[in-house]
Write an enzyme that holds these catalytic residues in place. Sequence first.
Site, PDB file in Angstrom:
ATOM      1  N   HIS A  59       0.761  -1.063  -0.138  1.00 46.53           N
ATOM      2  CA  HIS A  59      -0.083  -0.083  -0.114  1.00 46.53           C
ATOM      3  C   HIS A  59       0.766   1.186  -0.075  1.00 46.53           C
ATOM      4  O   HIS A  59       1.948   1.363   0.672  1.00 46.53           O
ATOM      5  CB  HIS A  59      -1.031  -0.062   1.226  1.00 46.53           C
ATOM      6  CG  HIS A  59      -2.009  -0.984   1.158  1.00 46.53           C
ATOM      7  ND1 HIS A  59      -3.064  -0.821   0.703  1.00 46.53           N
ATOM      8  CD2 HIS A  59      -2.029  -2.231   1.731  1.00 46.53           C
ATOM      9  CE1 HIS A  59      -4.004  -1.971   0.709  1.00 46.53           C
ATOM     10  NE2 HIS A  59      -3.300  -2.861   1.393  1.00 46.53           N
ATOM     11  N   PRO A  60       0.463   2.345  -0.640  1.00 49.02           N
ATOM     12  CA  PRO A  60       1.086   3.483  -0.666  1.00 49.02           C
ATOM     13  C   PRO A  60       0.609   4.240   0.854  1.00 49.02           C
ATOM     14  O   PRO A  60      -0.429   4.056   1.238  1.00 49.02           O
ATOM     15  CB  PRO A  60       0.673   4.258  -2.030  1.00 49.02           C
ATOM     16  CG  PRO A  60      -0.773   3.675  -2.301  1.00 49.02           C
ATOM     17  CD  PRO A  60      -0.689   2.254  -1.665  1.00 49.02           C
TER      18      PRO A  60
END
Length: 364
Positions: A59-60
Site C-alpha cells: 500500500h502507498p
Amino acid sequence: MELSFEEKDFLACCGSTKFAKQMALASPFASLEEAVGTARDKWFNNVDVSAWLQAFSAHPQIGDSTPSSQHHHPSVISAQWSKGEQSTALATATGSMLQELSEWNARYREKFGFVFLICASGRTSDEIFAELKCQNLHSFPRCLRAAFSGSDMLCSSSESHRYPNRPIVELEIAAKEQMKITELRLAKLFSSKAKEFSMAGQYPALVAKKVEEDRTSIIGGHLTAASEATAGKRFQIPTRTRPPITTHVLDVSRGCPAAGIEVRLEMWKGPHPRPSFNEADIGGWMFQGSSTTDNDGRSGQLMGIVDVVDPGIYKISFNTGKYNPAGFFPYVSIVFEIRESQRMDHFHVPLLLSPFSFSTYRGS
C-alpha cells in the site's frame, strides 16, 4: 454459477502472496459472501505475521501513489483501486495538510515499522488524520509531559487514535483495516467478473445484479461503520467466522509465539451474579472449552462460533507452569466481563508472558 479466480486476482485485492495462493486454492466461489467469509478465515486464522507485513507494504501511504516498499510492484488494477480509495481524502486535503500527513506517516513508520494502513474509501483527509494522531505528549509543555504520561485523558480509544498504541496492538488494528480493504476489492473483483460473463452471455443478468447488490452492501457497510465509529456509535458486526472469544500467547523473553500452552475457558455460573473478591469461588466456574496453542501461539476453538455471545464473567487460564517450570507463575488466569451491550463484539484476550511477569489487553 460459481466464479473462478487466479492467484493474481487475489493478489490485487491483498498484497500477501500466501493469502492469494490460499484463496486461489479455495476458488471457485458461489457468491461474494462465500469469498469474503473464506478471506476472513484465511487472513485471521491461517496466514502469519510476515504475510500481514507483506500485504501492508503493497500500500502507498495516504497521499502518495507508490507502494511503501520499493520491493513491491503492485498490479495496474491494484494501483487503480488504491488511487480510487484515496480519492476522497486527496480531494479534501490542502497542501499543508498533505505535508503534515506525510510527516506523521514517517513518524508512524519509524515507530511501528510499516505504513499507516486505513480503509480510506469515502473518508476525508480530516477524518484520516484524526485517526492517525491524537493530542499527544509532544503538544504539551515539557514540564507537563511526565504528569500526563500514560494517562487515559489523552486518548480514550486505541482504534480511534492510532499513533499512541503499543506496536502489538497496532499490528492487529492494521490487519483489521487490511481486511476491510480486501473485502471492498473482492466486491469490485466479483462485480467486474460478473459483468464480463454477463456481456458474454455466460452469466444470468439476475445473478450479476445480485453480485452488484452485494458489492454495494459491503461498501455501504464499511462507510457506515467508519462514520458511526467517528460519532461514537455502535454498528452491526457481520456474521462471525471465528469464536467470539480467542487468545494467543507471546513469549516476550524469547521474542516468539509460545507454542504448546494448555488454555482453558470458563464462565461464572455461581450462586451470586458475579464472583466476589472476598469470598471463595469454588464450584462457581463452568467449563466452556480448552485447547493448546499452536506454533503461532494461537489457541484453537475455546467455544463454538456463535453470532451472539452470552454476557457474563469469563476466565481464561493458561498452564504456564508446564510451559516454563522454572518460571514464577504456575498458572495465569485472566478474568474479564462481557456486558449486555457487547453481545455482538469479538474479544481477543492475549497473554504476553515472560518467566517473571505477564500482561494482557483486549485486542481485536
